[in-house]
Design a protein around this motif. Sequence first.
Motif, short mmCIF file in Angstrom:
data_model
loop_
_atom_site.label_atom_id
_atom_site.label_comp_id
_atom_site.label_asym_id
_atom_site.label_seq_id
_atom_site.Cartn_x
_atom_site.Cartn_y
_atom_site.Cartn_z
N LEU A 19 3.34 -0.72 -16.99
CA LEU A 19 2.89 0.32 -15.89
C LEU A 19 4.19 0.58 -14.99
O LEU A 19 5.03 1.72 -14.28
CB LEU A 19 1.78 0.58 -15.74
N VAL A 20 4.67 -0.81 -14.70
CA VAL A 20 5.37 -1.08 -13.63
C VAL A 20 6.75 -0.71 -14.15
O VAL A 20 8.05 -0.27 -13.44
CB VAL A 20 6.18 -2.44 -13.97
N ALA A 21 7.27 -1.25 -15.40
CA ALA A 21 8.47 -0.24 -16.34
C ALA A 21 8.71 1.36 -16.02
O ALA A 21 9.53 1.30 -15.87
CB ALA A 21 8.70 -0.94 -17.48
N LEU A 22 7.63 1.81 -16.07
CA LEU A 22 7.64 3.23 -16.77
C LEU A 22 7.92 3.40 -14.94
O LEU A 22 8.76 4.70 -14.78
CB LEU A 22 6.14 3.94 -17.11
N ALA A 23 7.10 3.35 -13.84
CA ALA A 23 7.32 3.58 -12.84
C ALA A 23 8.26 3.19 -11.77
O ALA A 23 9.27 4.34 -11.44
CB ALA A 23 6.08 1.85 -11.98
N ALA A 24 9.05 2.18 -12.48
CA ALA A 24 10.71 1.78 -12.50
C ALA A 24 11.55 2.94 -12.70
O ALA A 24 12.15 3.76 -12.02
CB ALA A 24 11.33 0.17 -12.79
N LEU A 70 1.07 -10.42 -10.05
CA LEU A 70 2.32 -10.46 -9.27
C LEU A 70 2.72 -8.46 -9.78
O LEU A 70 3.25 -8.00 -9.52
CB LEU A 70 3.51 -10.63 -8.81
N HIS A 71 2.35 -8.67 -10.88
CA HIS A 71 2.82 -6.65 -11.81
C HIS A 71 1.42 -5.96 -10.89
O HIS A 71 1.93 -5.31 -11.22
CB HIS A 71 2.35 -7.20 -13.09
N ALA A 72 0.60 -6.27 -11.05
CA ALA A 72 -0.61 -5.73 -10.43
C ALA A 72 0.49 -5.25 -9.32
O ALA A 72 -0.23 -4.08 -8.82
CB ALA A 72 -2.19 -6.31 -10.49
N GLY A 73 0.85 -5.91 -8.85
CA GLY A 73 1.28 -5.77 -6.62
C GLY A 73 2.28 -4.40 -7.07
O GLY A 73 2.98 -3.32 -5.95
N VAL A 74 3.08 -4.88 -7.61
CA VAL A 74 4.30 -3.42 -7.79
C VAL A 74 3.64 -2.98 -8.69
O VAL A 74 3.75 -0.91 -7.88
CB VAL A 74 4.88 -4.79 -9.29
N ALA A 75 2.75 -2.58 -9.58
CA ALA A 75 2.25 -1.62 -9.85
C ALA A 75 1.54 -0.54 -8.74
O ALA A 75 1.36 0.74 -8.69
CB ALA A 75 1.64 -1.61 -11.23
N ALA A 76 1.05 -0.89 -7.92
CA ALA A 76 0.39 -0.80 -7.27
C ALA A 76 0.99 -0.43 -5.71
O ALA A 76 0.37 1.17 -5.53
CB ALA A 76 -1.13 -1.18 -6.62
N ALA A 80 1.61 4.34 -4.43
CA ALA A 80 1.04 3.85 -3.65
C ALA A 80 2.77 5.01 -3.11
O ALA A 80 2.01 5.87 -1.42
CB ALA A 80 0.34 2.40 -2.87
N ARG A 81 3.45 4.73 -3.19
CA ARG A 81 4.60 4.92 -2.67
C ARG A 81 5.52 5.85 -3.11
O ARG A 81 6.11 6.07 -2.77
CB ARG A 81 5.87 3.71 -2.31
N ARG A 82 4.77 6.80 -4.17
CA ARG A 82 5.18 7.72 -5.33
C ARG A 82 5.58 9.00 -4.73
O ARG A 82 6.71 9.86 -4.68
CB ARG A 82 4.15 7.82 -6.29
N GLY A 83 4.95 9.15 -3.68
CA GLY A 83 5.12 10.38 -2.50
C GLY A 83 6.44 10.31 -1.93
O GLY A 83 7.37 10.98 -1.78
N HIS A 84 6.47 9.21 -1.23
CA HIS A 84 7.58 8.88 -0.75
C HIS A 84 8.77 9.40 -1.53
O HIS A 84 9.77 9.92 -0.86
CB HIS A 84 7.88 7.21 -0.81
N VAL A 85 9.26 8.83 -2.73
CA VAL A 85 10.83 9.22 -3.92
C VAL A 85 10.72 10.66 -4.17
O VAL A 85 11.80 11.04 -3.66
CB VAL A 85 10.00 7.95 -5.06
N PHE A 86 9.60 11.60 -4.18
CA PHE A 86 9.63 12.60 -4.92
C PHE A 86 10.18 14.10 -3.57
O PHE A 86 9.93 15.11 -3.71
CB PHE A 86 8.45 13.23 -5.29
N GLU A 87 9.77 13.10 -2.27
CA GLU A 87 9.88 14.24 -1.59
C GLU A 87 10.99 14.93 -1.04
O GLU A 87 11.71 13.80 -1.58
CB GLU A 87 10.09 12.92 0.03
N SER A 88 10.56 16.15 -1.07
CA SER A 88 12.38 16.60 -0.78
C SER A 88 13.12 16.46 0.48
O SER A 88 12.06 16.65 2.01
CB SER A 88 12.50 18.74 -0.88
N LYS A 89 14.47 16.38 0.45
CA LYS A 89 15.22 15.79 2.51
C LYS A 89 15.63 17.69 2.66
O LYS A 89 16.85 17.87 2.03
CB LYS A 89 16.08 15.31 1.75
N SER A 90 15.01 17.59 3.22
CA SER A 90 16.25 18.95 4.23
C SER A 90 17.13 19.17 5.13
O SER A 90 17.16 18.07 5.54
CB SER A 90 14.79 20.33 4.41
#
Length: 90
Positions: A19-24, A70-76, A80-90
């Motif tokens: 999960l961590v590798a896929l998220a990264a 540690l891996h569980a924390g990185v995956a969480a 939680a922050r997945r929306g931050h990366v996918f925001e479009s910058k206008s």
Amino acid sequence: MSSILVSTLGVLDALLCVLVALAACDYLRRIRPIDQPLLSIAFYLVAIGAFGAFVTAMQGQWVNPFGALLHAGVAAYAWARRGHVFESKS
């Protein structure tokens, strides 16, 4: 009983590593290394480390419970922050 706990922890750690590798990798797919080089390097290191931890977990190495935490924390964090990366910058 102890061997059941250790094998369950190993399977859980391997799943968390995937999960961590896929998220990264997903983060790396969405950001541009030219715009954010330090963030890109950090996610490359996380992806490589998670894949390496997955390989060692599959080889039957002893799993450190704090490493699994540690891996569980990185995956969480990634979830939680997945929306931050996918925001479009206008």
